[in-house]
Motif scaffolding. Sequence first.
Motif, PDB file in Angstrom:
ATOM      1  N   ASP A   1       0.873  -1.137   0.115  1.00 55.79           N
ATOM      2  CA  ASP A   1      -0.061   0.073   0.109  1.00 55.79           C
ATOM      3  C   ASP A   1       0.991   1.346  -0.047  1.00 55.79           C
ATOM      4  OD1 ASP A   1      -1.728   2.154   0.410  1.00 55.79           O
ATOM      5  OD2 ASP A   1      -2.693   1.047   2.292  1.00 55.79           O
ATOM      6  N   THR A  11      -6.152   5.388  -2.873  1.00 53.77           N
ATOM      7  CA  THR A  11      -5.373   4.374  -2.670  1.00 53.77           C
ATOM      8  C   THR A  11      -4.583   3.647  -3.835  1.00 53.77           C
ATOM      9  OG1 THR A  11      -7.147   3.546  -0.941  1.00 53.77           O
ATOM     10  CG2 THR A  11      -5.452   1.787  -1.683  1.00 53.77           C
ATOM     11  N   VAL A  30      -7.563  -2.631   2.385  1.00 52.43           N
ATOM     12  CA  VAL A  30      -7.584  -1.289   2.547  1.00 52.43           C
ATOM     13  C   VAL A  30      -8.921  -0.540   3.109  1.00 52.43           C
ATOM     14  CG1 VAL A  30      -6.892   0.972   1.492  1.00 52.43           C
ATOM     15  CG2 VAL A  30      -5.398  -0.711   1.168  1.00 52.43           C
TER      16      VAL A  30
END
Length: 380
Positions: free
Chosen positions: A122, A325, A355
Motif C-alpha cells: 500500500d 489508494t 484497505v
Amino acid sequence: MQYALRATIIAFLTILTLVAAPLNGLAKDTGHADKERAKSAAQKPAKAAKQAKAEPRGKAERPAKVGKSARAAKAVAADAAVQKPRRGKKAAAVNPDIENEEGDIGACAVPTLTVKSAILWDMNSGEVLYEQNPDVQIPPASLTKVLTLYILFDAIRQGRLRPWDVIEVSPRAATQGGSNMHLRSGEQIKITDLIQGIAVASANDACMAVADNLENGNADAFVALMNDTAKRLGMTNSVFHNPNGLPAEGQVTTARDMLKLAAAYLEQFPKALTIHSMQYFTHNNRQRHNANSLLGRYEGVDGLKTGFVCASGYNIVATAKRGDTRLIAVVLGSRNPRVRERETAKLLDKGFKLVQAKKTASPAPVAAVAAPGVGAAAHP
C-alpha cells in the motif's frame, strides 16, 4: 397270458425309444459342439499368427474374438486416451529468429509453478499487505527496464539530457534481439521516442541505445551505474549485467527489491505513468502492443512493466489506483501470461479489500511513508 406278456414288452420298448431319442440327439449335439470347439482351438494359433504378420511390429497380439461389450469398453477407453490432455508437453520448435513478446528469443520450457514470488504494498500507508517468498532471487527479465528508465529520467531531471534531444543508434543497439523497435544502425531518434519504446514496446534495442549514449558512449559504465543506483535504493539482492533484461548469467532480482525500485520510481517520476498506461506504440510504421494485459481490463491499473525470460517465467510490476489508494503488486515466475494476469488481479483485489476494511474500521487518514527497506534512499 402270452398276449399280456407281449403287450408289456411292446409298451416297454416304446417307452425306451421315447426316452432314448432325445438323449441320442443331445449326444450328437454335444459331440458336434466338441468337434467345433476343437476345430476352433486348432484354428486359433494359425489365425493369431496370420494377424501377427498383418499387424505392424511391436503391436500386441489381439484375441481372435471379442464380445460386443468388451469391444465397446475398449472403444471407450481408446476415446478417453485420445481426449485426455497431454501433460508435460514440450514447447513446439519455432524459428529462432521469431521474437517472443517480452524480451527472450526462441521456444523454451516455462516453469510449472503458478507463482514463484509475490509481494503487495500500500503506497499510502507504506504497509506490506501480502508477501510470498519475496526474497527469492529470480532473473528480472524486462523488469530491468524500470531501472533503465529511472536512470534516464534522473538524467533528464539533472539536466544532462533533454526529452527532445536526438541521439544516434549504435550498431550494437540495432542488433539486440527479442522485443524491440526495429531501430536501424545510424538512425537518429528522440529521447522521448526511446522512452515510449522502452515503457510500452519493451524495446531491448532502445535500452541499449540509451546505454551506448548516456555514459559517454560506455555501456559498461551504464551497467555499473545501474548497480550503484540499485544499491542506493536498497535493492540488496539484485545484480544487473545489461540495460534491458535479456538473459545473462548471474542477473537476478527479488520481488522485494522490485517493490523498492517501483516505489522510488513512482514517487519521484509519477508522470511516467502517462506513458506506461499507453496500450500501443508506433515507430517507423510498426505498431507494438503493451504486454501489460491488465491495462483497460482491471479498474485503476495504469502501469507498470511486464517481463519474460525462460529462466524466470512471466513477471510483472503492476500498480493500480482507486480513490486515494495506490497499490503496487509484484508477481514473479508465473507459468504463462494468463496466470500472471489472474494472480495479479487476485492480489490487487485482496489489497483493495484490506484497505477498505481498515478505512471502515479506522477512518482517520494515514500519512504516507517509504516502502519497507527503502527509507531515505527513496529521497536521494
